[in-house]
Design a protein around this motif. Sequence first.
Motif, short mmCIF file in Angstrom:
data_model
loop_
_atom_site.label_atom_id
_atom_site.label_comp_id
_atom_site.label_asym_id
_atom_site.label_seq_id
_atom_site.Cartn_x
_atom_site.Cartn_y
_atom_site.Cartn_z
N ARG A 135 3.35 10.58 -16.84
CA ARG A 135 2.58 11.80 -16.54
C ARG A 135 3.02 12.39 -15.20
O ARG A 135 2.18 12.76 -14.37
N ARG B 298 1.19 14.45 -22.82
CA ARG B 298 0.39 15.67 -22.63
C ARG B 298 1.28 16.91 -22.61
O ARG B 298 0.97 17.91 -23.25
N PRO C 160 -6.98 13.45 -14.55
CA PRO C 160 -7.30 12.17 -15.20
C PRO C 160 -8.43 12.28 -16.20
O PRO C 160 -8.64 11.38 -17.02
N ASN C 161 -9.20 13.38 -16.15
CA ASN C 161 -10.30 13.56 -17.10
C ASN C 161 -9.86 14.20 -18.40
O ASN C 161 -10.68 14.41 -19.30
N GLU D 126 -6.76 11.34 -23.42
CA GLU D 126 -6.08 10.05 -23.31
C GLU D 126 -5.40 9.71 -24.62
O GLU D 126 -5.89 10.06 -25.70
N GLY E 243 -10.75 12.42 -25.77
CA GLY E 243 -10.91 13.38 -24.69
C GLY E 243 -12.31 13.92 -24.63
O GLY E 243 -13.18 13.56 -25.42
#
Length: 436
Positions: free
Chosen positions: A292, A357, A406-407, A410, A436
């Motif tokens: 990431r 992502r 980070p929120n 995933e 998510g």
Amino acid sequence: MPGIFTSRPVANDSSSEACFKMARYWLKTCLETHYSLCQVQGSLSLPTRVLDVGLLESPFVNLYISNGRHGQWLTLSHCWGKTQPATTTKGNLNNHSTKIIISTLPQTFRDAILITRKLGYLFLWIDSLCIVQDSLIDWQEESVKMNTIYSNAVLNISADAAADSFQGIFFSSNRKIDGRIPSFPPPRPDLIRIPVHSPKTGLKSTLFANGWRLHYNGFLNNDPLQERGWVLAEAVLSRRRLRYTSSGLAWSCAQVPTFCEETRPHQIHDLVEQEAYIHSVYQIPYESLPPRYVHEPETGGRRWEIIDWWYERVSDYINRQLTFQHDKFPAFSGIAKTYSDRTGYSYKAGILVEDFRRGLLWQTCGRPVDIEVAPSWSWAVVGHGGITYPRIYEWIYAHQTYVADPNEVELIDICVTNLHDDPFGQVISGSLTLRG
């Protein structure tokens, strides 16, 4: 005004001795003065089969079975076109191993044999002749070796301007450029001669002004060969390329960032700074990238260039044509494997797992979608060719915050089944689980 004025015109005939002299000069300069990016280390085994091109005046070549012998070879990148080129089959393999009459081969192959001979090499690899075309087993065994066949070759001969193997390398590259290649070979564009002299030194010379470069910036990439999907990997993995384009002869290598043009042959000495930007896969070090990764201008510019390089290649690939949709992953596998080996990123159906992502943020740009060739979440469902802009990855700077948050979503699981368990090959099925 760079690109308009030059010290020499484009040759009328790309098969002239002057052009061969230039090609030998480029090759010698790269072999002797360029850094490790262009160099292949150690003595290497020949591909399973190569053409032994023999002596310069010989009317014959033969398909040589290497049996692990070491040596040097050249490769040919060419368009097959609508008419199938000469091929090796189970029925003619023995005959090809004994003798192939050059006059029976299509013109592009004949020209490539002449180029190989003129440059002083003995072996040439051509896909349709060096892979047994009616043997699925042989194709599967040999196609996975194409990464090393191109990356370890001394030189790639790129027949950019030829739409098929019958047009010929020289004939097609001698045509005038006018946006598309015409069906006849008109003369090269006329150049305006401008006499120049120095009153101080008394030296006299001539500049040539090329008007069409006002509209076309340098060598174009819309020649027939550059529309083909398979050729992207051949171009990316080849350390040196001698390109016969519709706008002249060109050289590129891992050390020369774009093109060394026929009108400016000494550009081969204008080496790119290693820390400037990533233009070759061989500039990417064998060093694990952090997952990431987010662009940090002051500390991580080099890493960001490596990330950007990947998505530029994917976008370029989708803009090219594929004859068979089931080749979608195999034709890109060489690039994917090389990138994965160098960065440590895992590859699943076109997506870099550690950068998932960003990888999922592709767009169709109006192209059709085919979920029969790839999982619905992979960029590989997007149809090939037809639309150049916008590219399927246009978000690369806009979504940095999203990627770093980070929120955000995933990755719980990504599972892909590949043909013959080759993680870079054809995909049979795939699933993705996010939270998510």
